[in-house]
Scaffold this active site. Structure first.
Site, PDB file in Angstrom:
ATOM      1  N   ASP A 132       0.865  -1.180   0.000  1.00  0.00           N
ATOM      2  CA  ASP A 132       0.000   0.000   0.000  1.00  0.00           C
ATOM      3  C   ASP A 132       0.903   1.233   0.000  1.00  0.00           C
ATOM      4  O   ASP A 132       1.359   1.649   1.071  1.00  0.00           O
ATOM      5  CB  ASP A 132      -0.906  -0.042   1.235  1.00  0.00           C
ATOM      6  CG  ASP A 132      -1.870   1.110   1.332  1.00  0.00           C
ATOM      7  OD1 ASP A 132      -1.956   1.909   0.385  1.00  0.00           O
ATOM      8  OD2 ASP A 132      -2.543   1.211   2.377  1.00  0.00           O
TER       9      ASP A 132
ATOM     10  N   GLU B 205      -0.941  10.511   0.662  1.00  0.00           N
ATOM     11  CA  GLU B 205      -2.283   9.925   0.662  1.00  0.00           C
ATOM     12  C   GLU B 205      -2.669   9.431   2.043  1.00  0.00           C
ATOM     13  O   GLU B 205      -3.820   9.570   2.470  1.00  0.00           O
ATOM     14  CB  GLU B 205      -2.336   8.760  -0.346  1.00  0.00           C
ATOM     15  CG  GLU B 205      -3.728   8.197  -0.607  1.00  0.00           C
ATOM     16  CD  GLU B 205      -4.071   6.978   0.237  1.00  0.00           C
ATOM     17  OE1 GLU B 205      -5.155   6.409   0.049  1.00  0.00           O
ATOM     18  OE2 GLU B 205      -3.266   6.582   1.112  1.00  0.00           O
ATOM     19  N   GLU B 206      -1.700   8.858   2.762  1.00  0.00           N
ATOM     20  CA  GLU B 206      -1.987   8.229   4.054  1.00  0.00           C
ATOM     21  C   GLU B 206      -2.341   9.238   5.146  1.00  0.00           C
ATOM     22  O   GLU B 206      -2.814   8.854   6.213  1.00  0.00           O
ATOM     23  CB  GLU B 206      -0.793   7.379   4.505  1.00  0.00           C
ATOM     24  CG  GLU B 206      -0.469   6.201   3.596  1.00  0.00           C
ATOM     25  CD  GLU B 206      -1.531   5.112   3.597  1.00  0.00           C
ATOM     26  OE1 GLU B 206      -2.547   5.278   4.295  1.00  0.00           O
ATOM     27  OE2 GLU B 206      -1.347   4.103   2.904  1.00  0.00           O
TER      28      GLU B 206
ATOM     29  N   ASP C 177      -4.665   0.892  -6.211  1.00  0.00           N
ATOM     30  CA  ASP C 177      -4.248   0.753  -4.821  1.00  0.00           C
ATOM     31  C   ASP C 177      -4.469  -0.696  -4.382  1.00  0.00           C
ATOM     32  O   ASP C 177      -4.779  -1.565  -5.200  1.00  0.00           O
ATOM     33  CB  ASP C 177      -5.056   1.729  -3.953  1.00  0.00           C
ATOM     34  CG  ASP C 177      -4.294   2.228  -2.726  1.00  0.00           C
ATOM     35  OD1 ASP C 177      -3.640   1.410  -2.054  1.00  0.00           O
ATOM     36  OD2 ASP C 177      -4.370   3.431  -2.431  1.00  0.00           O
TER      37      ASP C 177
END
Length: 354
Positions: free
Chosen positions: A179, A211-212, A234
């Site tokens: 991820d 993104e996280e 993803d």
């Protein structure tokens, strides 16, 4: 670059949110030679591949950052307090091997420590530890000054120390950061497929940052591209392990994960139908899935007047931990599907979707 070597390089690259440079350099090396290659001011990279028509503009996004940690402070004894970057379940942390990257670019190995079970009270054993009670041990002792020896400072990034390895089942590979290095690999291999193929559109391949911690890079990248259609590439969640429904379709070998819901976006129904029909016509296995988190499409679909979007996932076990497992067969199915999307999504099809 051969697929296994590419995926090994991507997953073993160092890159929490805000520190994605190592991953960016891999993408940049593989994107060289495209019509344009740009980088926005917060670090996302965008490659433009022009087909037979300038429109529709199709954006494929994969985030370069991984979950990890950041040094918060160093105790007087030399132990390192940290901040989780991205979503972590605290039960996965004690005993996790990590490495810290210093300002000089040196990597310092360590392990996340906690109170040993022998010292826990009966009441403490009933509960998970709190993050603030955990620490990283890089070898602190009374006569060894961690600050002076290593130059570790608050703000230094930390990632799990996990080797990319094949499992006994040769289709399965375990690594950290699938991820979303799996999505980064798909961007590169999609570009390779399109190099020798005509397509009736223009494709933008975006390696996004942060993104996280809030889908931040996707927002700026989508603003720069102004896409007509958007996809996030993803991981998706596997539900094929003990404690889950034995008949769950979300499993290794289950094909493409097509997201019907996440907390940041409900996908565009006509775009979803178009993708499903393509998969069925070409015998590509897929399944519907959902997640409580979000994808880059959560930012992309809100760009300008709105962008029809869909998130596609490679089913993965143990996401947001120190070691995740995927199937190369599923990876190949996602690659085949997104290649077909590009070959078939022309202006007329776009008008039917929107």
């Amino acid at each position: 670059m051969e697929r296994i070597a590419l995926l090994k390089n991507l997953t073993e690259a160092f890159g929490i949110s805000g520190y994605e440079e190592d991953v960016l350099n891999i993408l940049k090396k593989n994107f060289v030679g495209q019509d344009t290659l740009t980088k926005d001011r917060i670090g996302s990279i965008i490659a433009k591949k022009v087909g037979k028509s300038e429109k529709p503009k199709i954006m494929f996004a994969a985030h370069m950052d991984e979950v990890g940690f950041m040094v918060k402070e160093i105790t007087k004894e030399g132990f390192i307090k940290f901040i989780p970057i991205g979503g972590w379940w605290v039960g996965n942390l004690p005993g996790l091997r990590v490495k810290i990257k210093t300002k000089k670019g040196e990597y310092i190995p360590g392990v996340i420590g906690s109170k040993p079970i022998h010292e826990l009270s009966p009441e403490e054993r009933k509960n998970l530890p709190k993050v603030e009670d955990l620490y990283i041990d890089v070898g602190a002792t009374k006569n060894f000054n961690v600050k002076e020896k290593f130059g570790i400072k608050p703000g230094d990034p930390v990632v799990p120390e996990t080797e990319f390895i094949p499992l006994g089942n040769s289709d399965l590979y375990m690594a950290k950061a699938w991820d979303d290095r799996v999505g980064c690999g798909l961007l590169i291999e999609l570009l390779n497929n399109l190099t020798a193929t005509e397509h009736p559109n223009t494709v933008y391949l975006a390696g996004t940052v942060q993104e996280e911690v809030g889908l931040r890079g996707a927002k700026t990248a989508a603003y720069a591209i102004a896409p007509d259609i958007g996809f996030a590439l993803d991981v998706s969640i596997c539900r094929d392990t003990p404690g889950n429904d034995a008949e769950a379709v979300e499993k290794l070998g289950g094909g493409v994960g097509i997201l019907i819901y996440d907390r940041t976006m409900i996908p565009h129904s006509k775009l979803k139908d178009f993708v499903c029909e393509l998969a069925e016509q070409n015998n590509i296995p897929y399944h519907f899935t959902s997640i409580k988190g979000g994808y880059d499409t959560g930012s992309i679909h809100l760009t300008n007047f709105g962008v029809p979007c869909l998130a596609l996932g490679v089913p993965s076990r143990y996401v947001h931990s120190g070691a995740t497992i995927i199937s190369l067969e599923d990876y190949e199915n996602v690659l085949n599907l997104i290649t077909l999307i590009v070959k078939n999504l022309d202006t007329e099809t776009l008008q039917q979707i929107i």
